[in-house]
Design an enzyme around this catalytic site. Sequence first.
Site, short mmCIF file in Angstrom:
data_model
loop_
_atom_site.label_atom_id
_atom_site.label_comp_id
_atom_site.label_asym_id
_atom_site.label_seq_id
_atom_site.Cartn_x
_atom_site.Cartn_y
_atom_site.Cartn_z
N CYS A 112 0.81 -1.23 0.00
CA CYS A 112 0.00 0.00 0.00
C CYS A 112 0.84 1.27 0.00
CB CYS A 112 -0.96 0.00 1.18
SG CYS A 112 -2.05 -1.43 1.19
N HIS A 245 -2.92 7.26 2.34
CA HIS A 245 -3.39 5.95 1.86
C HIS A 245 -4.80 5.73 2.39
CE1 HIS A 245 -3.91 1.85 0.95
NE2 HIS A 245 -3.71 1.42 2.18
N ASN A 275 -10.04 0.00 0.18
CA ASN A 275 -8.57 0.06 0.16
C ASN A 275 -8.09 -0.57 -1.15
OD1 ASN A 275 -5.83 -0.31 0.48
ND2 ASN A 275 -5.97 -1.12 2.56
#
Length: 318
Positions: A112, A245, A275
Site C-alpha cells: 500500500c 493511503h 482500500n
Amino acid sequence: MLNRIIGTGSGLPARVLSNDELATRVDTSDEWITTRTGIRQRHIAAPGETASDLALRASRHALEMAGIDPQDLDLIIVATSTPDMVFPSTACILQHKLGAKGGAAFDVQAVCSGFVYALGIADAMMRGGTIRHALVVGAEVFSRILDWSDRGTCVLFGDGAGAAVLARDASRGILSAHLHADGSHRGILCVPGQIDSGAVTGTPYVHMEGNAVFKFAVRVLAEVAEEALAANHLPKSAIDWLIPHQANTRIIEATAKKLDMPMSRVVLTVAQHGNTSAASIPLALDQAVRDGRIQAGQHVMMVGVGGGFTWGSVLIKW
Ligand SMILES: CC(C)(COP(=O)(O)OP(=O)(O)OC[C@H]1O[C@@H](n2cnc3c(N)ncnc32)[C@H](O)[C@@H]1OP(=O)(O)O)[C@@H](O)C(=O)NCCC(=O)NCCS
C-alpha cells in the site's frame, strides 16, 4: 530543477460491490463496515481484467491531461502487489499496451506504500537529468488475493488504478520523498504464498492482524509527514492537502488529528473505493485535481503505509 506532476488519471472497474451486497455473501453488515472503516462500496475487476488493463485506462487519462505522447515516456514505474504475471513486469506489459517502447519500465513492490515509493524512485531517477517524462502508476486487483469467506479482510479491499505523469519544472514539483521499511513486522499483513514447482504453496490470500496494523499505521503516517515538514522547514499549517493511503477513515482521522489538520483539508475516497492498496493515493489525487480542489502553488502531502511494513511520504509544491 524539480519534477512536477502534469497529468493524473484513474482506471476503475465498472462493477461496484456495495456493503449490502457483500452482506449477502459473508456474515457482516453495512453498519459494521461503515462504522469500523468508512467504506461503503468498492470496485471489482471483471473476470480476466488485469492490473495492466486498469493501469492502461488510468495512464491514458493522465497522458491526455499532460498532453504527452506515450512514446515520449522515458520511464514507466508500476507499483503493484497483484501483477499480471510473475514476470515480465506489469510496467513492461503496460508499456506495450500504450504503444511505446525503448524507455525503462519496471514494477515496485511496496504494497500500500507502493505509489509513494514509486514516485520517490521516479523523482530520484529524474534528478539524474536524462529522463524528461515519467509515468508512475499504482494498479491493483486485490479481489484476486482475497479469501471471500473471511469477513475480517474481504470487506476492506477493492480494485483500481491511478496514474501520474511527471515532467521537469524550474519552480514547482516534488520537494522531498521519505521512504521507510521495517521487515520485522512482515507477518501482520501478508500473502504468505509462493509458486513452487508448478504449484502454489502456502496461503495465496491476504492475512491480516487488524489491530496491530491499525496501531502501526496511525503511528508512522503522522511521523513520516512530520519528517517531511522538518526536512523542508515547513510548519504543519503549511499542508494545504493531505492525501493519505485510503485504508480506513479512522486511521486517516487519527493521522489528521496528529497533524492538527481539519478533515476538510484531507482527500477522502475510501468510502467509494475501499482500500485499493498502491492505487489508493493516485486515485484520490486524481479526484482532487479534477474537481479543482488542488491549486497551483499549494503544498500536497501524500503519506502511505502498507505490508512489509513499508511507509513513506512525498511532499509536493503543486
Ligand atoms: C479490520 C478492522 C476494521 C477491525 O476492526 P476492530 O474494531 O479492530 O474489530 P476486531 O478485529 O476487534 O473485531 C471485533 C469483532 O468484529 C467481528 N468482525 C470482524 N470483521 C467483521 C465484519 N466484516 N463484519 C462483522 N463483524 C466482523 C470480529 O469477528 C469480532 O467479533 P468478536 O468480538 O465476536 O470476536 C480494524 O482492525 C482495522 O481497520 N485495521 C486496519 C486494517 C487496514 O487498514 N489494513 C490495511 C492497511 S494498509
